[in-house]
Design an enzyme around this catalytic site. Structure first.
Site, PDB file in Angstrom:
ATOM      1  N   HIS A  75       0.844  -1.420   0.063  1.00 58.07           N
ATOM      2  CA  HIS A  75       0.074  -0.034  -0.019  1.00 58.07           C
ATOM      3  C   HIS A  75       0.847   1.275   0.168  1.00 58.07           C
ATOM      4  O   HIS A  75       1.838   1.220   0.583  1.00 58.07           O
ATOM      5  CB  HIS A  75      -0.929   0.199   1.197  1.00 58.07           C
ATOM      6  N   ASP A  77      -0.525   4.101   0.824  1.00 62.36           N
ATOM      7  CA  ASP A  77      -1.057   5.421   1.921  1.00 62.36           C
ATOM      8  C   ASP A  77      -0.262   5.134   3.071  1.00 62.36           C
ATOM      9  O   ASP A  77       0.203   4.236   3.592  1.00 62.36           O
ATOM     10  CB  ASP A  77      -2.644   4.921   1.928  1.00 62.36           C
ATOM     11  N   GLU A 143      -4.891   0.946   2.685  1.00 63.52           N
ATOM     12  CA  GLU A 143      -4.905  -0.134   3.621  1.00 63.52           C
ATOM     13  C   GLU A 143      -4.949   0.482   5.179  1.00 63.52           C
ATOM     14  O   GLU A 143      -5.402  -0.508   5.805  1.00 63.52           O
ATOM     15  CB  GLU A 143      -3.417  -0.925   3.401  1.00 63.52           C
ATOM     16  N   GLU A 144      -4.395   1.519   5.232  1.00 63.92           N
ATOM     17  CA  GLU A 144      -4.637   2.090   6.652  1.00 63.92           C
ATOM     18  C   GLU A 144      -5.890   2.625   7.144  1.00 63.92           C
ATOM     19  O   GLU A 144      -6.039   2.356   8.409  1.00 63.92           O
ATOM     20  CB  GLU A 144      -3.401   3.122   6.792  1.00 63.92           C
TER      21      GLU A 144
HETATM   22 ZN   LIG Z   1       1.481  -1.241   6.276  1.00 64.47          ZN
END
Ligand SMILES: [Zn+2]
Length: 393
Positions: A75, A77, A143-144
């Site tokens: 990811h 982000d 993802e976060e």
């Molecule tokens: Zn991560």
């Protein structure tokens, strides 16, 4: 096209300089795409929308032909930097000092993406772009945070387009003291319960005419933490029940509160599922609240991640061999399932997946940083994994 820099440290710096706080992309996916396109990857941007989330842009990139298919997932982000004044250097400056590269996302997980791109670059040059198989990148911009429009939807898209993977490495920071000493082969699940107890409000001097919601809630909470749910097993730590919030919100010392609320988060192993834990919670409630009570307890559930375990197979063997070849360390890596959830949970149903990345030490903290030598080491390990994966022996 201008010459691109495939040095893993420079590439990490370029990525860290994009303030890609979810759901902002800030040019991070463009940098990944630019480098992969240059290497001959076919890149597809996958922007997804959903009524339950903000929009998110994603990238799927692939190179090669028939044969074994290795995917790298990650990811771009990052979580917010928090109070920027607390940082030694501005969080998106990617400043290098004392052999450390500072910045939000340097560890989680831009250095890992940079290393995999650099390792792929080195592999393709060494083999003149000739290898038996395919390499793909599954890169999400979320993802976060909610992760609704991220990896889960990319994987659905690949299936619809008849793209299948043999193995996938997720580049989350997993290493402990040395690069490659820890691989994650599963993750615990996570579930949150939002409990609301409704009693009967009254004067604290007339308790017999009221039903104190706080007393019921504290009794319930006491019961659920009174003994461990399990002792864990060979793959997992014990299930952990944590009271995250208690809210009574009663400003008066002479009023018996009507409402008392709490949030309970449980990180659970493969002995449980979110379904069995929901039943467990209902039983705990039934043990305290019965028909004769004037107090009631209701709850809502947020279950976003089941626990999972990938049995150690071909991929973890290949990773272990490659790590040993690069580092010379004789001990097998630790195969672990600790920590929070990760996008590996969305990939596990498609192929064998394992997580390996830079050392896990400062992610989400102020002054997040990575050691430059760790970046070099991880780059070498990823290169060896790719080489061993496609070697004919
Ligand atoms: Zn991560």
């Amino acid at each position: 096209m201008t010459d691109l820099n495939f040095d893993p440290i420079c590439l990490t710096q370029s990525l860290v300089k994009c303030p890609s706080i979810t759901p902002e992309d800030a040019g991070a996916l463009d940098i990944v795409q630019e480098h992969l396109s240059y290497l001959g990857f076919k890149c597809t941007r996958l922007p997804f929308s959903d009524k339950n989330s903000y929009d998110v842009d994603n990238l799927f990139a692939t190179i090669g032909s028939d044969g074994k298919h290795l995917a790298f997932a990650g990811h771009t982000d990052v979580v917010p930097p928090g109070n920027e004044d607390s940082w030694k250097y501005p969080p998106f400056s990617a400043t290098i000092e004392d052999n450390k590269l500072y910045g939000r996302g340097s560890e989680d997980m831009k250095s890992n993406i940079a290393c995999f791109i650099s390792a792929t670059h080195k592999f393709l040059i060494k083999n003149n772009n000739n290898f038996n198989g395919k390499i793909s990148f599954i890169i999400t911009g979320d993802e976060e945070k909610l992760a609704i429009n991220g990896t889960t939807k990319i994987m659905e898209w690949t299936k619809k387009n008849n793209i299948f993977f043999d193995h996938c490495i997720v580049g989350e920071p997993t290493s402990n003291k040395n690069i490659g000493d820890k691989i994650k082969i599963g993750r615990r699940g996570s579930i949150s319960f939002f409990l609301v107890v409704k009693g009967v409000q009254g004067h604290t001097a007339n308790a017999h005419r009221a039903e104190n919601a706080a007393h019921y809630l504290t009794k319930l909470l006491n019961n659920i933490i009174s003994k461990p749910l399990d002792q864990g097993n060979s793959n997992f730590l014990p299930t952990s029940v944590q009271i995250a919030t208690i809210d009574i919100d009663n400003p008066a010392m002479n009023v018996i509160p009507e409402i008392a609320k709490a949030t309970v988060n449980i990180r659970f192993n493969d002995i449980y599922t979110s379904h069995s834990l929901t039943e467990w919670m209902q039983n705990q409630i039934n043990g305290i609240f019965n028909k004769d009570n004037k107090a009631r307890c209701t709850f809502t559930v947020d279950a976003n991640a089941e626990s999972f375990i990938n049995k150690q197979g071909e991929l973890t063997k290949l990773m272990t061999k490659s790590i040993t070849e690069v580092t010379g360390q004789n001990n097998e890596p630790e195969f672990a399932t600790d920590g929070g959830t990760s996008d590996a949970r969305f990939i596990k149903d498609y192929c064998e997946v394992a997580e390996l990345g830079i050392r896990n030490q400062t992610l989400h903290k102020v002054d997040e940083f990575v050691y430059l030598k760790d970046i070099e080491e991880l780059h070498n390990i990823y290169f060896k994994i790719i080489e061993n994966f496609f070697s004919k022996n």
